[in-house]
Design a protein around this motif. Structure first.
Motif, PDB file in Angstrom:
ATOM      1  N   GLY A 504       4.135   2.347  -0.756  1.00  0.00           N
ATOM      2  CA  GLY A 504       3.794   2.645  -1.524  1.00  0.00           C
ATOM      3  C   GLY A 504       5.677   2.249  -2.368  1.00  0.00           C
ATOM      4  O   GLY A 504       5.969   1.111  -2.231  1.00  0.00           O
ATOM      5  N   GLU A 505       5.839   2.553  -3.756  1.00  0.00           N
ATOM      6  CA  GLU A 505       7.588   2.178  -4.187  1.00  0.00           C
ATOM      7  C   GLU A 505       8.323   3.408  -4.300  1.00  0.00           C
ATOM      8  O   GLU A 505       7.796   4.701  -4.040  1.00  0.00           O
ATOM      9  N   GLU A 531       0.356   4.836  -2.891  1.00  0.00           N
ATOM     10  CA  GLU A 531      -0.343   3.378  -3.290  1.00  0.00           C
ATOM     11  C   GLU A 531      -1.748   3.590  -2.905  1.00  0.00           C
ATOM     12  O   GLU A 531      -2.527   2.842  -3.247  1.00  0.00           O
ATOM     13  N   ARG A 633       9.531  -1.815  -3.649  1.00  0.00           N
ATOM     14  CA  ARG A 633       8.071  -1.467  -2.566  1.00  0.00           C
ATOM     15  C   ARG A 633       8.343  -1.683  -1.170  1.00  0.00           C
ATOM     16  O   ARG A 633       9.547  -2.061  -1.435  1.00  0.00           O
TER      17      ARG A 633
END
Length: 645
Positions: A504-505, A531, A633
């Motif tokens: 994910g971020e 994500e 990310r």
């Protein structure tokens, strides 16, 4: 104090068994609904050994315990003899709609960063055209103006998106309602001064919805109930097409003829009240707003006041509240600096310096929780400095041309009438705050548990040193040094790492929409916006706790590091729904082993934030704990946190 003693002390402080209506817990907090809230003395509860913090969220008392919350909860249940059942909890949750301020704040909060960024850009454009000789009609300025104005003009779309999440309704239809408000027919009618349209006798006036927030919030709130009603009554096989069709047919005239105009006139009235207050007595208005800035941030009401600021900008082209708010921020900066000068204990100096740096760039929570709420004289100094500087700026007509974060970095938006006085006001707020602290003194005995709570609120000495210098360079230096010595240090247990449990971020912990995590009360770490729903082990170790609500997993590494993976915010309310846990308490895991599969799409549709804090719960056991990176990310298995003994 052991858990039984702590449970007994808490029970006494909340008024005994007879005063408890409901009691339950999440990962870190005991949560109470009480019959009589007036018996609560939050300061006394905070001083209990084992309590990290106390706060009220609407009607709910939350006592922050940390890792031992389940043990304390069980001890409480042994004494009070009951626990809130799920059916009652679900009914209660449906009945409880957050207070007005809480709701507006929660809706506006996700939009603040993009508003602040484009707002500063508007100030830069003003400087370029007013003082640097750039032509307003030039292509460069036109392009910059588009970039600066787009968020503000289309504000209803951004608010619709956030409101749909808050009210747990259909996001696409909420955006469609924003489109109704800004449809060319409506904007052209407003520009041409046309008479209202009529639909079955219902007038549809042409009013200004660009840059507004309250009309779309009101409309999306109504949408929630209309959508739910229609969706229930439409046969399941026809819902995909006919539910949105029927809902938009109902909501378009309601939005344009009822909720939109009513909310527009209401927001205009509120804005006119504040402008009138400044016109009646700018000194009084500035004094009150400046003095209460930190208290508003503490309660979360400062964001709801942001709606008034945006309405002022839309209606008048300027705002008079934001300059005064900025005086409150600079007062906090000055007070933190004063505490750093006056404090004798190195721990308190470190906390104050870290809070000073973060407040300087507009992040005031560490200063409020780590300094103002710990030292009474600091809070007094902040109130006086904010009041004096706020009254000064209001009297001399300070204005803002855009909505921005209230800090010194937002200076360009104050260019114009009163700019010089805004600058002077900033100096007054800072200097007066610092001087008052030095005069009143800092009673370091009243901070009792400063070592524990203060570290979480404002950061440790190591963090302060990094922040005060060049964060990126210092952090990079730390990581490089750690990697260089990784072999021998990790073997000796001096360096321990946490790998990302999700793809994910990364976002800075300070941006997590929960003050307990963002203030690092529970420990340092990182936050991930996932994500996908795969959750894996961040290191080799043991699963120590799988919470009953399944939304959080606690692990202990083979070297003794305690880590909590908290999947989403307030997802405890889902009671395990959408969480498929693959491990159990006591199970040994290797880094990368599957811990859980989470249905993130369904959780998102329920309106919950998926931001996942990954924290080192025993941060105080280490010399330093820091994030290898805070943004960008990240993939599962990548090292994101390093701890040094």
């Amino acid at each position: 104090m052991n858990v039984n003693q702590l449970a007994e002390a808490i029970l006494k402080e909340v008024g005994g068994k007879g005063n408890i209506k409901e009691l339950f817990h999440c990962v870190t907090r005991l949560r109470f609904y009480l019959k009589d809230r007036s018996v609560i003395d939050a300061e006394r509860i905070k001083k209990l050994d084992g309590v990290l913090g106390v706060q009220f969220q609407t009607e709910q008392l939350q006592i922050i315990i940390g890792n031992d919350v389940e043990n304390v909860y069980n001890a409480m249940i042994n004494k009070v003899g009951f626990v809130m059942d799920d059916v009652t909890a679900e009914k209660k949750q449906k009945m409880r709609i957050g207070g007005l301020f809480e709701t507006i704040s929660a809706i506006i909060l996700p939009v603040i960063p993009v508003m602040a960024g484009t707002g500063i850009l508007k100030g830069v454009i003003t400087i370029m055209t007013s003082y640097l000789g750039f032509e307003a009609a030039s292509d460069l300025i036109q392009m910059l103006t588009i970039a600066a104005d787009v968020v503000f003009y289309f504000m209803p779309f951004f608010i619709a998106w956030s409101a749909a999440k808050r009210f747990k309704t259909d996001t696409a239809l909420a955006l469609a309602l924003a489109g109704c408000l800004l449809y060319p027919t409506m904007t052209a009618g407003l520009a041409g001064g046309l008479s209202p349209m009529h639909l079955f006798g219902l007038p549809i006036p042409f009013v200004k919805y660009a840059a507004s927030s309250i009309p779309i919030i009101f409309s999306v709130w109504v949408l929630k109930y209309v959508y739910d009603f229609v969706d229930i009554h439409v046969p399941q096989m026809l819902r995909l097409v006919f539910t949105p069709m029927i809902v938009i047919l109902i909501m378009c005239p309601i939005t344009l003829g009822v909720t939109g105009p009513i909310a527009n006139y209401l927001s205009k009235g509120i804005a006119a009240f504040f402008v009138g207050l400044f016109a009646f007595s700018p000194i009084l208005a500035g004094l009150v707003i400046g003095a209460t800035r930190s208290l508003l941030v503490f309660t979360g009401m400062h964001l709801s006041l942001g709606a008034v600021c945006m309405q002022n900008l839309a209606q008048y082209g300027y705002d008079v509240i934001l300059p005064v708010n900025t005086m409150g921020t600079l007062a906090i900066v000055g007070v933190c600096f004063g505490v750093w000068i006056k404090a004798k204990k190195q721990e308190n100096k470190s906390i104050a310096m870290s809070a000073f740096v973060s407040s300087f760039i507009g992040i005031t929570e560490p200063g409020i929780y780590g300094v103002l709420l710990k030292f009474k004289n600091a809070l007094i100094a902040d109130i006086i400095a904010g009041a004096v500087a706020g009254a000064f700026v209001a009297f001399f007509g300070g204005r803002s041309s855009a909505y921005v974060n209230s800090c010194i970095l937002s200076l360009p938006v104050f260019v114009g009438p009163g700019f010089v006085y805004v600058c002077i006001g900033m100096v007054i707020a800072f200097v007066l705050g610092a001087v008052l602290v030095c005069v009143l003194g800092v009673n370091e005995g009243e901070s009792g548990k400063m070592m524990t709570a203060g570290k979480a609120a404002a950061g440790t000495a190591g963090t302060a040193a990094v922040t005060a210098g060049n964060p990126a360079a210092e952090s990079a230096g730390k990581v490089a040094a750690v990697r260089e010595a990784a072999g021998s240090a990790e073997a000796a247990g001096l360096v321990q790492t946490v790998c990302s449990p999700m793809d994910g971020e990364l976002i800075p912990m300070s941006q997590v929409e929960d003050k307990v995590f963002s203030s690092e009360t529970l420990g340092k770490g990182v936050a991930i916006v996932p994500e996908n729903g795969t959750v894996s082990a961040p290191f080799d170790g043991t699963v120590t706790t799988v919470y009953a609500s399944k939304h959080a997993i606690g692990l202990t590494s083979d070297q003794g590091m305690e880590c909590i993976i908290h999947i989403g915010l307030d997802t405890v309310n889902l009671k395990g729904k959408y969480f498929d846990i693959k491990v159990k308490d006591g199970q040994k895991v290797k880094r990368g082993d599957l811990l859980a599969q989470v249905d993130i799409d369904s959780i998102r549709k329920e309106g919950y934030s998926l931001t996942t804090p990954v924290i080192v719960a025993n941060t105080s056991a280490y010399l330093d704990v820091f994030a290898n990176q805070e943004t960008g990310r990240v993939s599962r298995g990548t090292t994101v946190v390093t701890a040094i003994r």
